[in-house]
Design an enzyme around this catalytic site. Sequence first.
Site, PDB file in Angstrom:
ATOM      1  N   ARG A 267       8.229  -5.881  -3.139  1.00 36.11           N
ATOM      2  CA  ARG A 267       9.066  -4.739  -3.501  1.00 36.11           C
ATOM      3  C   ARG A 267       9.922  -4.313  -2.316  1.00 36.11           C
ATOM      4  O   ARG A 267       9.520  -4.467  -1.166  1.00 36.11           O
ATOM      5  CB  ARG A 267       8.183  -3.541  -3.884  1.00 36.11           C
ATOM      6  CG  ARG A 267       7.045  -3.908  -4.829  1.00 36.11           C
ATOM      7  CD  ARG A 267       6.175  -2.742  -5.179  1.00 36.11           C
ATOM      8  NE  ARG A 267       5.664  -2.059  -4.010  1.00 36.11           N
ATOM      9  CZ  ARG A 267       5.348  -0.774  -3.986  1.00 36.11           C
ATOM     10  NH1 ARG A 267       5.469  -0.049  -5.065  1.00 36.11           N
ATOM     11  NH2 ARG A 267       4.895  -0.222  -2.883  1.00 36.11           N
TER      12      ARG A 267
ATOM     13  N   SER B 178       1.586  -8.935   4.331  1.00 35.84           N
ATOM     14  CA  SER B 178       0.139  -8.924   4.095  1.00 35.84           C
ATOM     15  C   SER B 178      -0.521 -10.275   4.326  1.00 35.84           C
ATOM     16  O   SER B 178      -1.096 -10.884   3.414  1.00 35.84           O
ATOM     17  CB  SER B 178      -0.121  -8.445   2.679  1.00 35.84           C
ATOM     18  OG  SER B 178       0.588  -7.256   2.492  1.00 35.84           O
TER      19      SER B 178
ATOM     20  N   ASP C 217      -0.898  -4.790   4.640  1.00 40.38           N
ATOM     21  CA  ASP C 217      -0.985  -3.889   3.470  1.00 40.38           C
ATOM     22  C   ASP C 217      -2.163  -2.916   3.562  1.00 40.38           C
ATOM     23  O   ASP C 217      -2.068  -1.766   3.119  1.00 40.38           O
ATOM     24  CB  ASP C 217      -1.033  -4.672   2.144  1.00 40.38           C
ATOM     25  CG  ASP C 217      -2.052  -5.790   2.115  1.00 40.38           C
ATOM     26  OD1 ASP C 217      -2.710  -6.031   3.146  1.00 40.38           O
ATOM     27  OD2 ASP C 217      -2.187  -6.437   1.057  1.00 40.38           O
TER      28      ASP C 217
HETATM   29  C1  GLC Z   1      -5.158 -11.775   2.695  1.00 41.03           C
HETATM   30  C2  GLC Z   1      -4.340 -11.574   3.967  1.00 41.03           C
HETATM   31  C3  GLC Z   1      -4.494 -10.164   4.486  1.00 41.03           C
HETATM   32  C4  GLC Z   1      -4.201  -9.157   3.393  1.00 41.03           C
HETATM   33  C5  GLC Z   1      -5.074  -9.434   2.175  1.00 41.03           C
HETATM   34  C6  GLC Z   1      -4.809  -8.475   1.038  1.00 41.03           C
HETATM   35  O1  GLC Z   1      -6.498 -11.717   3.021  1.00 41.03           O
HETATM   36  O2  GLC Z   1      -4.736 -12.506   4.950  1.00 41.03           O
HETATM   37  O3  GLC Z   1      -3.634  -9.940   5.588  1.00 41.03           O
HETATM   38  O4  GLC Z   1      -4.422  -7.864   3.873  1.00 41.03           O
HETATM   39  O5  GLC Z   1      -4.854 -10.755   1.743  1.00 41.03           O
HETATM   40  O6  GLC Z   1      -3.504  -8.588   0.550  1.00 41.03           O
END
Ligand code: GLC
Length: 440
Positions: free
Chosen positions: A72, A136, A190
């Site tokens: 987004r 993320s 995230d």
């Molecule tokens: C995966 C990523 C991590 C993220 C998680 C949730 O584990 O490595 O960085 O926070 O997914 O999206």
Amino acid sequence: MELNEYIGHLKYEFDIPVSRMRKIVREFHSEMKKGLCGRKSSLKMIPTYVDIPTGKEKGSFLALDLGGTNFRVLEVKLKGSGRTIPPKVMKFVLDKKRIAGKGDKLFDFFAGCIEKFIKYDGCRGPKERKLGFTFSFPIKQTGVASGDLVLWTKGFSATGVVGKDVVKLLEDALARKGLDSIKVTALANDTVGTLIARSYQDKDCDVGVIIGTGTNACYREKVSNIKKWPGAATPSGRMIINIEWGNFNKLRRAACDIALDRASKNPGDQILEKMVSGMYMGEIARLVLADMSKRGFLFSGPAKKAIQKKGVLKTQYASEIEADRSTGLSKTASILKELGIKNSTLRDREMVRTVCGIVSSRSARVSASALAAVVTKADPGLLKKHVIAIDGTVYERHPTFAKKMRRALKEIFGKKSSNIKIVLSKDGSGKGAAIIAAIA
Ligand code: GLC
């Protein structure tokens, strides 16, 4: 092996009694400590350079929120005093070609989406705009607004990104579009975005968790405990640590976990994530069902072939099956039909539902154990109130997951578990990055 014996063995393989949950907590603590010292550990324990906001941050910020294949672009207006105006949001989807193609092209696509957003928003121009970037994936942060991708997770494999500073890649892509007036002033995971967004309005919030396609958590740690941290202390003496808990590997795996890991894009990595998150739960159930079918305990005719197909049982289907209360499990029958399993018997369907339940129970109990470890890292006696900001499709939408997780926490802590308040904090990840952009 008889069916009863098989089910007994399956339950044993997936069962996590309270003694095992406590063992996970102990091992998690030990991995956390090693990670904080920079010693070899399955937990990366990444310093994020930020602590929670004061709530007084103000202004208008852009955010790019990349969590997985859905992402987004948003504009967040912070009013100060812990309040925000509902953000303007544009949603986009990444196709397979992009997540597995060239990194430059992927970032050009992000820049293009930002361009689209600001055109629609009417805010294009020479005026400098600050942007918070929620990325993320495991990033080794080198500053509030810089960090190198350690490895891809969640099925991504775009080339030329691992080892690179993702903020630089985004800024270069923005420059190629003539959007140099946009400055990326924050980079956040995230989980960190989710914690920051919640703590902007709630000072008791000290942990952020995502249980969706992937899973991870972050929490506030004393800077003096972050032995590997070379920098100065923050004004509060605390810093948010991105645990990357999906990679925790001190867990007993079942045969299907090993098979799933071997067939994955990142064998050996993200062991906890592969037992817990939405990207994998359906596939674990499928692997069990495929094995049962091979042994003659389940399905007949063409159904036997259909269940052998990797990826057919998405977690969303497994969730719907677990929630099915229709007579004769007719809803399950129609889901199975969609997967090419046209001739299931009621017994087959009951078995499928049982297996989906076994898989989600383990997922919830592993998550609860990890969360219990995080909360007791700073507060071993669980004496204080902790607000956990949580987001992600599994926590939000799975029919039994949240309840099972709460129940597991109660088993671990008894009455004291009421000191842990889990709040669904939807869409905080992007908002949080914007708040960090404001702090920065
Ligand atoms: C995966 C990523 C991590 C993220 C998680 C949730 O584990 O490595 O960085 O926070 O997914 O999206």
